[in-house]
Each structure stands twice: as structure tokens, then as C-alpha cells.
Design a protein around this motif. Structure first.
Motif, PDB file in Angstrom:
ATOM      1  N   LEU A 112       0.715  -1.431   0.198  1.00 12.27           N
ATOM      2  CA  LEU A 112      -0.006  -0.213   0.023  1.00 12.27           C
ATOM      3  C   LEU A 112       0.599   1.406  -0.217  1.00 12.27           C
ATOM      4  O   LEU A 112       0.673   2.277  -0.997  1.00 12.27           O
ATOM      5  CB  LEU A 112      -1.230  -0.254   1.290  1.00 12.27           C
ATOM      6  CG  LEU A 112      -2.131   0.919   1.491  1.00 12.27           C
ATOM      7  CD1 LEU A 112      -2.648   0.786  -0.347  1.00 12.27           C
ATOM      8  CD2 LEU A 112      -2.543   1.081   3.208  1.00 12.27           C
ATOM      9  N   VAL A 115       1.809   3.281  -3.535  1.00 13.88           N
ATOM     10  CA  VAL A 115       0.855   4.120  -4.112  1.00 13.88           C
ATOM     11  C   VAL A 115       0.629   5.437  -3.670  1.00 13.88           C
ATOM     12  O   VAL A 115      -0.416   6.261  -3.886  1.00 13.88           O
ATOM     13  CB  VAL A 115      -0.312   3.834  -4.795  1.00 13.88           C
ATOM     14  CG1 VAL A 115       0.008   2.799  -5.510  1.00 13.88           C
ATOM     15  CG2 VAL A 115      -1.055   2.894  -3.752  1.00 13.88           C
ATOM     16  N   ILE A 116       0.220   5.370  -1.648  1.00 17.66           N
ATOM     17  CA  ILE A 116       0.173   6.313  -0.970  1.00 17.66           C
ATOM     18  C   ILE A 116       1.002   7.585  -1.625  1.00 17.66           C
ATOM     19  O   ILE A 116       2.132   7.850  -1.839  1.00 17.66           O
ATOM     20  CB  ILE A 116       0.720   6.013   0.245  1.00 17.66           C
ATOM     21  CG1 ILE A 116      -0.188   5.234   0.713  1.00 17.66           C
ATOM     22  CG2 ILE A 116      -0.021   7.630   1.380  1.00 17.66           C
ATOM     23  CD1 ILE A 116      -1.944   5.270   1.024  1.00 17.66           C
ATOM     24  N   PRO A 117       0.456   8.829  -1.942  1.00 17.23           N
ATOM     25  CA  PRO A 117       0.650  10.299  -2.090  1.00 17.23           C
ATOM     26  C   PRO A 117       1.650  10.646  -1.330  1.00 17.23           C
ATOM     27  O   PRO A 117       1.114  10.772   0.550  1.00 17.23           O
ATOM     28  CB  PRO A 117      -0.528  11.307  -2.563  1.00 17.23           C
ATOM     29  CG  PRO A 117      -1.543  10.641  -2.401  1.00 17.23           C
ATOM     30  CD  PRO A 117      -1.314   9.555  -1.540  1.00 17.23           C
ATOM     31  N   ALA A 119       2.531  13.553   0.048  1.00 16.74           N
ATOM     32  CA  ALA A 119       2.226  14.510   0.686  1.00 16.74           C
ATOM     33  C   ALA A 119       1.167  14.264   1.658  1.00 16.74           C
ATOM     34  O   ALA A 119       1.168  15.093   2.568  1.00 16.74           O
ATOM     35  CB  ALA A 119       1.424  15.921  -0.890  1.00 16.74           C
ATOM     36  N   GLY A 120       0.593  13.250   1.561  1.00 20.09           N
ATOM     37  CA  GLY A 120      -0.556  13.106   2.926  1.00 20.09           C
ATOM     38  C   GLY A 120       0.079  12.213   4.335  1.00 20.09           C
ATOM     39  O   GLY A 120      -0.460  12.057   4.854  1.00 20.09           O
TER      40      GLY A 120
ATOM     41  N   SER B 225      -5.112  15.740   4.325  1.00 19.25           N
ATOM     42  CA  SER B 225      -3.313  14.123   4.139  1.00 19.25           C
ATOM     43  C   SER B 225      -4.924  13.268   3.929  1.00 19.25           C
ATOM     44  O   SER B 225      -4.515  12.271   3.168  1.00 19.25           O
ATOM     45  CB  SER B 225      -3.090  14.343   5.746  1.00 19.25           C
ATOM     46  OG  SER B 225      -2.156  15.269   5.945  1.00 19.25           O
ATOM     47  N   PHE B 228      -7.053  13.320   1.090  1.00 13.64           N
ATOM     48  CA  PHE B 228      -5.573  13.004  -0.468  1.00 13.64           C
ATOM     49  C   PHE B 228      -5.065  11.688  -0.347  1.00 13.64           C
ATOM     50  O   PHE B 228      -4.888  11.166  -2.043  1.00 13.64           O
ATOM     51  CB  PHE B 228      -4.321  13.304  -0.042  1.00 13.64           C
ATOM     52  CG  PHE B 228      -3.805  14.063  -0.678  1.00 13.64           C
ATOM     53  CD1 PHE B 228      -3.273  13.847  -2.077  1.00 13.64           C
ATOM     54  CD2 PHE B 228      -2.317  14.890  -0.469  1.00 13.64           C
ATOM     55  CE1 PHE B 228      -2.790  13.901  -3.349  1.00 13.64           C
ATOM     56  CE2 PHE B 228      -1.144  15.578  -1.492  1.00 13.64           C
ATOM     57  CZ  PHE B 228      -1.927  14.547  -2.935  1.00 13.64           C
ATOM     58  N   LEU B 229      -5.331  10.772   0.930  1.00 12.85           N
ATOM     59  CA  LEU B 229      -5.638   9.757   0.588  1.00 12.85           C
ATOM     60  C   LEU B 229      -5.968   8.705  -0.230  1.00 12.85           C
ATOM     61  O   LEU B 229      -5.535   7.762  -0.558  1.00 12.85           O
ATOM     62  CB  LEU B 229      -4.903   8.806   1.824  1.00 12.85           C
ATOM     63  CG  LEU B 229      -3.423   9.388   2.640  1.00 12.85           C
ATOM     64  CD1 LEU B 229      -3.186   8.446   4.051  1.00 12.85           C
ATOM     65  CD2 LEU B 229      -2.189   9.628   1.885  1.00 12.85           C
ATOM     66  N   VAL B 232      -5.999   6.833  -3.777  1.00 16.70           N
ATOM     67  CA  VAL B 232      -5.375   5.794  -4.755  1.00 16.70           C
ATOM     68  C   VAL B 232      -5.742   4.981  -4.046  1.00 16.70           C
ATOM     69  O   VAL B 232      -5.601   3.528  -4.399  1.00 16.70           O
ATOM     70  CB  VAL B 232      -3.956   7.265  -4.130  1.00 16.70           C
ATOM     71  CG1 VAL B 232      -3.241   7.523  -5.543  1.00 16.70           C
ATOM     72  CG2 VAL B 232      -3.981   7.746  -3.442  1.00 16.70           C
ATOM     73  N   SER B 233      -6.151   4.622  -2.402  1.00 17.21           N
ATOM     74  CA  SER B 233      -6.347   3.854  -1.573  1.00 17.21           C
ATOM     75  C   SER B 233      -7.446   2.625  -1.709  1.00 17.21           C
ATOM     76  O   SER B 233      -7.249   1.292  -2.015  1.00 17.21           O
ATOM     77  CB  SER B 233      -6.411   3.912  -0.167  1.00 17.21           C
ATOM     78  OG  SER B 233      -5.170   5.329   0.443  1.00 17.21           O
TER      79      SER B 233
END
Lengths: 269, 249
Positions: A112, A115-117, A119-120, B225, B228-229, B232-233
Motif C-alpha cells: 500500500l 501508491v500513497i501520495p 504529501a498525504g 491528508s 488525499f489518501l 489512490v487507496s
């Protein structure tokens, strides 16, 4: 009959070639042709006096104190972080492939982060490591984010090893640690080398992680990498320095990539 | 006993890997005590956040779709055509893929400046469409394509586009999905391009928002955040099977 068939094949071949055109034209327009310009900029004195200065731009960049710090840090990242990353990935992949447990769900947890950005996740990272003032948090962030792709490649290689390879070792009573050191790892060596090369390449790209973690253009000296150097010159639009360091980095990355690729090629044969 | 200990350790390390994600979610409900205040600050008092979130989604989706449209035919051409020099073309793409972003940014910037595309959405989208990643990954997977099926299809039709859509794409499903998820994640995560190519705030994406978020009112970083996650998750959890099978390098 024969003639007709040949004609069809020719036109099919041409069609296949035409398929490549859009991508190749795009690459030429946005990357390759501008890159020639970059090489040109790196050789001239400045925008107004375009006489050739040959290597003086390169010399200035190479003598710059910050460029040296950045170069040292980038090399150090490859030498320290990449081996740790690959070893961790190998250990996890071995347990995932050969261990006897519910692995699907567990694998998701390791992959996982890939793929986590960034910035997040940078915010919580700053919170975790607010007391620490060395490079380790950035290294951990790098490992955390890059273990996933290594595990995908390694588990695929380990799982494709034929089971009967191990039977002789079973009969001789070799324990599982020896079995993996003497059989699994040598058999999948090309994949391991490729994973290492990919991690080195990814270590060139650590800028984003580092930048979001420190949140500034001027991190402490130990965190200053080549990409910061280039980014800061980008903001100043100092074309000559920038071009020289771009060409320099291209050469550095190119040499590492070419050496790695030819090593893997030779090993496979 | 030793076996259980190992198992426990392994599970703990898996947990350690998702700990940052879990704690980000936890912290978003925390402001000195358990509270919804950070979420209220973000969702009601920071309108610019929505703008940037949709910018991020827009860039990531458009780039992913267009790159697939450009890279799939190119990879197909590289595999099936019989011309000299296609190995060299592939090597160039392989090297381009491995180059650090900071190296490709300057050529991109110069190319965009010549075309007057700086500070436009197109300026972010175009260079990314022609990134090498899609071509390389699709090409490696296509090497194992079933050629007999293509030969058979060629007796039926003369159109490359039809063959790509009805014969090649179904065989490539796992790889196309995996490539799309990676491209989407990559574009969603992009920082340098918007930072250097764009000046106006209305065009920026979420990553740039996160960089500047300390300047906004309240404690908006953690809920931002979390949001943001999410995209994609979801993509990853939904497609994780294809993701593990579709990448062959």
C-alpha cells in the motif's frame, strides 16, 4: 500468391510503425530536442554572450560547495539506504512466499505505501520524528515507500521457482535458512539485481519525499541532495549552472544505469 | 513457540507499515481533545481546497487516459514491427524512465516555454503523457503476447486499431489496470511540475496545497491528508490483484 502475401505483410509492418509515431513525436518535442538545448546552454557563457565557454560552467558547478555536499549525500543515500531496502524486501518476500500464513492480506499492508501520495503522509512523519535532527526519518520514508515495488518483483520471482529444486536439499536435511541462502537467492539473483538497480534509480527521485518532509528549499546540510541544488537553481532560472548540473546528473545517472544493466545482462548469460 | 513468536513479529511489522496511515486518520479527529474541528475548518472554511482537489483529480485522470492511448500503440509497434533500430528506441525509453525527474524537468520547461504552454493546464498534461513509464511497462508485458491470436485476427480485419482494442487489450487487462493505477498515483503525487510550471493558484494541485497548508486557518493538514489518501487507496484495494500480476519488468 506469394507476392500478394508479401505486400500485405509490408503494409502491416508499416501500420505497426505508424503506431509508434505519436509517442515518439511527443518524446522528441518535449524531452529529447529540448535536451540538446540544455547541452548547448551548458556550454555557453550566458544568454547575452553566446560564445562557447567549454567547461567553465562545469568547473564552476563542480567547485561549488553546495553541489559537493549534495553529491556526497546522494551517493551516501545509494550506499546506505538501497542495501537496507533490498535486504528488508528480500526478508519480507521470503516469509510471504514460503511462510505458512494468510499472506494475501498481509501483503497488502506492505505494498500500500507505494501508491500513497507522499504529501498525504509527510505531515504525520514530521509529527513522529519532530525530535530527531538527522537524515534517518527521510531514509525511513524512502524505505517505507519503496519496499512495495521490490516485494512485487521479488515475490513473483520466488514463487516461480520449481518446488522440486528443494527436494534434494530436504533429503540432505538442510534447514530452511540454508536452503534459502544456497538455493532461493542464487536462483533469483537476476531479479534481485534488477530490484537493486530500480531502488538506486528511485533513490535519485527522493527529492519529493525530502522536500515535503522538510517543507523548505533549504534543508539542513545532511538532507541537501542534488535535486535540491537543481531545484533551487531552477527557481533562480540560472540556466548555465542548471544546464551544467543537469548534464552532469544525466551522465552520473546514465553511467550507474548502464553499468547496472550490463552487469545484469552479463550475469544472465 | 518460536514459530508463533516469528509470526507475531511479522504481523507487527505489517502493522508498522500501515501505522502512519492509521495515525493520520486518527490525528484528523484530534484537536487537544477528540473533535471534528479540523474537518470543519477544512471543509467549510477552506474553499480553495475543493478547487485543488478537483485539479488533482483532473490532472491525474486526463494524464492516465491519454498516456494509455499513446503508450499502448507505441509499445505494440515496438513489439510487433520489424524495423531496425527498435531496440535502440526501447533503450532510449528505458533510460528516460530511469532518469531523475530533476533532469527531465529542464528540457520539459524549455520545450513548454518555446510553445507558450507555461502556466496552462496543457503544460502540466503534455510532458506527462509522453513519459516513458507506460511504454516500458506495457512493452515488457507485451513480449508474452499470444501472436497466433493476432495472426488470426489479421485474416478478419485490416485495422490495427480494431486489433488493439479487441485482441490485444483483453490479453493485457491486468497490465493495463496496473499501469493505470501507477500512473494515476504518480500524477496525483506530482509536486515539481505544478510548482515550477504554474504560477496561478487556480491551476495548482493538492500537493502544492499541502506545501502551503500551514498558511491557512485552523488545523487543516491532517484531514486534508486523509482526503488525499482516499482516491489512490480505493484504487489500490480494488485492483490489488491486477497490480501484483500486471507488472513484469
Amino acid at each position: 500468391m506469394n507476392k500478394k502475401r508479401k505486400k500485405i505483410r509490408l503494409s502491416w509492418n508499416k501500420k505497426c510503425c505508424i503506431c509508434m509515431f505519436p509517442a515518439i513525436i511527443g518524446t522528441l518535442v518535449f524531452s529529447l530536442i529540448p535536451f540538446i538545448r540544455v547541452v548547448y546552454y551548458s556550454g555557453i557563457k550566458n544568454q547575452f554572450d553566446t560564445s562557447f565557454a567549454l567547461f567553465s560552467n562545469y568547473e564552476r558547478v563542480w567547485k561549488n560547495e553546495y553541489f559537493r555536499i549534495a553529491f556526497k549525500n546522494s551517493v551516501q543515500l545509494i550506499l546506505i539506504c538501497v542495501p537496507i531496502l533490498v535486504v528488508i524486501a528480500i526478508l519480507i518476500s521470503l516469509i510471504l512466499v514460503f511462510g505458512k500464513m494468510q499472506k494475501r492480506r498481509i501483503q497488502i499492508a506492505f505494498i500500500l505505501p507505494m501508491v500513497i501520495p507522499t504529501a498525504g503522509i509527510a505531515v504525520i512523519w514530521r509529527q513522529f520524528f519532530s525530535e530527531i535532527d538527522n537524515i534517518i526519518p527521510v531514509y525511513l520514508l524512502f524505505i517505507w515507500k519503496n519496499v512495495g515495488i521490490c516485494i512485487i518483483l521479488l515475490t513473483a520471482a520466488f514463487a516461480s521457482i520449481q518446488k522440486d529444486v528443494y527436494e534434494a536439499a530436504y533429503l540432505e536435511g538442510a534447514n530452511s535458512v540454508r536452503r534459502h541462502i544456497y538455493m532461493t537467492l542464487p536462483i533469483s539473483a537476476p531479479t534481485i539485481f534488477f530490484t537493486t538497480l530500480l531502488s538506486i534509480v528511485n533513490s535519485f527521485r527522493i527529492f519529493k519525499e525530502s522536500y515535503l518532509y522538510y517543507g523548505t528549499n533549504y534543508p539542513p546540510d545532511y538532507g541537501y541532495t542534488l535535486q535540491y541544488y537543481m531545484n533551487n537553481h531552477f527557481l533562480k532560472l540560472n540556466y548555465q549552472n542548471l544546464s551544467a548540473s543537469a548534464v552532469f546528473s544525466t551522465l552520473f545517472a546514465g553511467i550507474v544505469i548502464a553499468a547496472g544493466m550490463s552487469f545484469i545482462r552479463r550475469f544472465q548469460n | 513457540m518460536k514459530k508463533y513468536l516469528l509470526k507475531f513479529l511479522f504481523l507487527m511489522s505489517a502493522l508498522l507499515f500501515i501505522l502512519p496511515i492509521l495515525s493520520t486518520i486518527g490525528m484528523s479527529f484530534w484537536q487537544e481533545k477528540l473533535s471534528l474541528q479540523p474537518w470543519i475548518d477544512l471543509l467549510l472554511d477552506t474553499p480553495v481546497f475543493y478547487k485543488m482537489f478537483w485539479n488533482s483529480m483532473f490532472y491525474a485522470s486526463v494524464i492516465t487516459i491519454l498516456e494509455l492511448c499513446v503508450a499502448t500503440p507505441c509499445a505494440f509497434g515496438l513489439v510487433t514491427s520489424k524495423i531496425r533500430g527498435k531496440k535502440i528506441i526501447f533503450m532510449i525509453y528505458l533510460i528516460l524512465m530511469m532518469m531523475p525527474l530533476q533532469v527531465t524537468l529542464l528540457p520539459n520547461y524549455i520545450g513548454l516555454r518555446e510553445m507558450g504552454l507555461l502556466n496552462t493546464r496543457a503544460g502540466i498534461i503534455f510532458p506527462m503523457i509522453f513519459s516513458a513509464f507506460g511504454i516500458v511497462v506495457l512493452h515488457q508485458y507485451m513480449l508474452n503476447l499470444d501472436e497466433a491470436q493476432i495472426e488470426a485476427a489479421r485474416l478478419e480485419t485490416d485495422s490495427v486499431i480494431k486489433i488493439l482494442m479487441y485482441v490485444v487489450a483483453p490479453q493485457m487487462k491486468a497490465c493495463i489496470i496496473a499501469t493505470s493505477v501507477f500512473l494515476f498515483a504518480e500524477c496525483f503525487n506530482m509536486l515539481e511540475q505544478p510548482m515550477l510550471f504554474l504560477k496561478e493558484e487556480r491551476l495548482q494541485n493538492l500537493t502544492v496545497f499541502m506545501m502551503n497548508a500551514s498558511g491557512y486557518e485552523g488545523n487543516v493538514l491532517f484531514p486534508a491528508s486523509v482526503i488525499f489518501l482516499i482516491p489512490v487507496s480505493i484504487l489500490y484495494l480494488y485492483f490489488n490483484d491486477a497490480l501484483e500480476k500486471g507488472i513484469k519488468l
